[in-house]
Design an enzyme around this catalytic site. Structure first.
Site, short mmCIF file in Angstrom:
data_model
loop_
_atom_site.label_atom_id
_atom_site.label_comp_id
_atom_site.label_asym_id
_atom_site.label_seq_id
_atom_site.Cartn_x
_atom_site.Cartn_y
_atom_site.Cartn_z
N LYS A 155 26.15 22.61 32.13
CA LYS A 155 26.45 22.42 33.56
C LYS A 155 25.64 23.32 34.48
O LYS A 155 25.26 22.91 35.57
CB LYS A 155 27.94 22.58 33.82
CG LYS A 155 28.44 23.99 33.64
CD LYS A 155 29.94 24.05 33.77
CE LYS A 155 30.40 25.49 33.72
NZ LYS A 155 31.74 25.63 33.13
N ARG A 185 43.71 29.24 34.76
CA ARG A 185 42.94 28.11 35.23
C ARG A 185 43.61 26.90 34.60
O ARG A 185 44.81 26.75 34.74
CB ARG A 185 41.45 28.26 34.90
CG ARG A 185 40.57 27.48 35.89
CD ARG A 185 39.09 27.62 35.64
NE ARG A 185 38.67 26.89 34.45
CZ ARG A 185 37.40 26.82 34.04
NH1 ARG A 185 36.45 27.45 34.71
NH2 ARG A 185 37.07 26.15 32.95
C1 PLP Z 1 31.71 26.39 32.15
C2 PLP Z 1 32.61 26.28 30.99
C3 PLP Z 1 32.24 26.85 29.77
C4 PLP Z 1 30.98 27.66 29.58
O1 PLP Z 1 31.17 28.94 30.11
P1 PLP Z 1 30.03 30.07 29.95
O2 PLP Z 1 30.69 31.28 30.48
O3 PLP Z 1 28.88 29.62 30.76
O4 PLP Z 1 29.72 30.16 28.51
C5 PLP Z 1 33.11 26.70 28.70
N1 PLP Z 1 34.26 26.01 28.83
C6 PLP Z 1 34.64 25.44 29.99
C7 PLP Z 1 35.92 24.69 30.03
C8 PLP Z 1 33.84 25.55 31.10
O5 PLP Z 1 34.22 24.99 32.26
#
Ligand code: PLP
Length: 336
Positions: A5, A100
């Site tokens: 993302k 969250r």
């Molecule tokens: C963005 C996201 C990740 C990745 O997080 P990083 O800190 O970039 O490794 C993993 N799980 C979810 C649900 C996310 O939204």
């Protein structure tokens, strides 16, 4: 899982992640997943944000599996999967304290039998996400809570959970230096892969580059100006009230870069330079003793916030360069 993302679902970066050995790709945005699919990225893909109920058809069409917390959405996914003649995988997200997304462990036990009754769905596993909103650390206790929940769901409902998804880049220290990972067999890694740092203390990860991604900006004004503004001072364009230090006259440069393009607070200039502030389209840098010529460029390092916004800005040109990969030495070349 490599999480794409922050690169706006770049098919090139996704392809590199797969080449480097990630087993599957995850993204929080359906649009990114559709881009990667359209460009022929082949790996299994998962939607790691709860689907919007308005997008369930597209979700089922494009991803093998999605992360979920709401029975209404799960029902809608089931109906969409029936219409499309597909089976859609579900991972239930569990709340372990970062506040969250997630169901409480009790709610997981309540929702599983409802889910098992719905056609064209497959319960693939459970997962959790810590650290993102409140910085809650994914420690041994949180991870064993998740493992125990996996065991209890399996025992109560006589099924096997294929995926126990432990978390994001903040889980790396636990995964690499902690004891036995228990049932956790998946981490979803974005920032740590892209920026080469673990995310609890942002320490460099051995063997990774911390400057694989940089932001280059061009000087559009270079002048010596006093460090303090003059005239009556009220709020800025963004509602701040900046405090200037009394440093006399200093050379400063304006770069053609602003809050529309990135998070200026997340940029690190080279040593000897410091960021004074930014508006929508201007980034002001104190140049110390140097006068940068108009038209010259500066390379900034980015934190995660600067990266995601940079990748999202249509004004920032993205250039992928694979040269120099072979034989390059991963070192921490961060500057400040
Ligand atoms: C963005 C996201 C990740 C990745 O997080 P990083 O800190 O970039 O490794 C993993 N799980 C979810 C649900 C996310 O939204």
């Amino acid at each position: 899982m490599g999480v794409t993302k922050a690169m706006l679902g770049s098919p090139a970066v996704a392809g590199e992640m797969v080449l480097a050995g990630v087993g599957e790709l995850g993204d929080s945005r359906l649009e990114n997943i559709e881009t990667m699919r359209a460009e022929g990225v082949e790996a299994p893909m998962m939607l790691i944000r709860s689907p919007m109920i308005s997008q369930v058809e597209r979700v089922v069409e494009n991803v093998d599996l999605s992360f979920n917390t709401e029975i209404e959405v799960i029902r809608a996914l089931s109906r969409a999967a029936q219409r499309l003649g597909e089976t859609h995988g579900i991972v239930l997200m569990v709340e372990l304290g970062d506040l969250r997304e997630g169901l409480s462990p009790r709610e997981v036990h309540e929702i599983v039998p409802l889910l098992l009754d719905l056609p064209n769905l497959a319960l693939k596993g459970i997962g959790t996400n810590l650290a993102c909103l409140n910085g809650v650390v994914p420690d041994v206790q949180k991870m064993s809570e998740l493992s125990m929940l996996a065991d209890s769901v399996e025992t109560e409902f006589h099924l096997a959970l294929e995926i126990v998804s432990g978390g994001n880049s903040a889980n790396l220290s636990w995964a690499l230096h902690g004891p036995n990972p228990g049932r956790v067999n998946q981490l979803r890694l974005g920032e740590s892969i892209l920026l080469g740092r673990e995310t609890l203390d942002r320490q460099p990860i051995e063997g990774l580059f911390t400057d694989a991604i940089t932001l280059v900006a061009e000087v559009i004004e270079s002048k010596v100006k006093p460090s303090e503004p003059w005239g009556e001072v009220a709020q800025t364009a963004f509602g701040d009230k900046p405090v200037a230090e009394r440093l006399g006259n200093t050379p400063r440069a304006i770069f053609a870069l602003g809050r529309q393009d990135t998070d200026p607070l997340g940029l690190s200039p080279p040593l000897g330079f410091s960021i004074l502030g930014a508006s929508s389209d201007h980034l002001i840098v104190d140049c110390g003793h140097r006068i940068l010529p108009v038209g010259s460029e500066m390379v900034f390092q980015l934190n995660y916030s600067a990266l995601v916004r940079g990748m999202t800005s249509p004004f920032v040109l993205k250039v992928m360069n694979r040269q120099g990969r072979e034989g390059a030495e991963p070192t921490d070349r961060s500057t400040s």
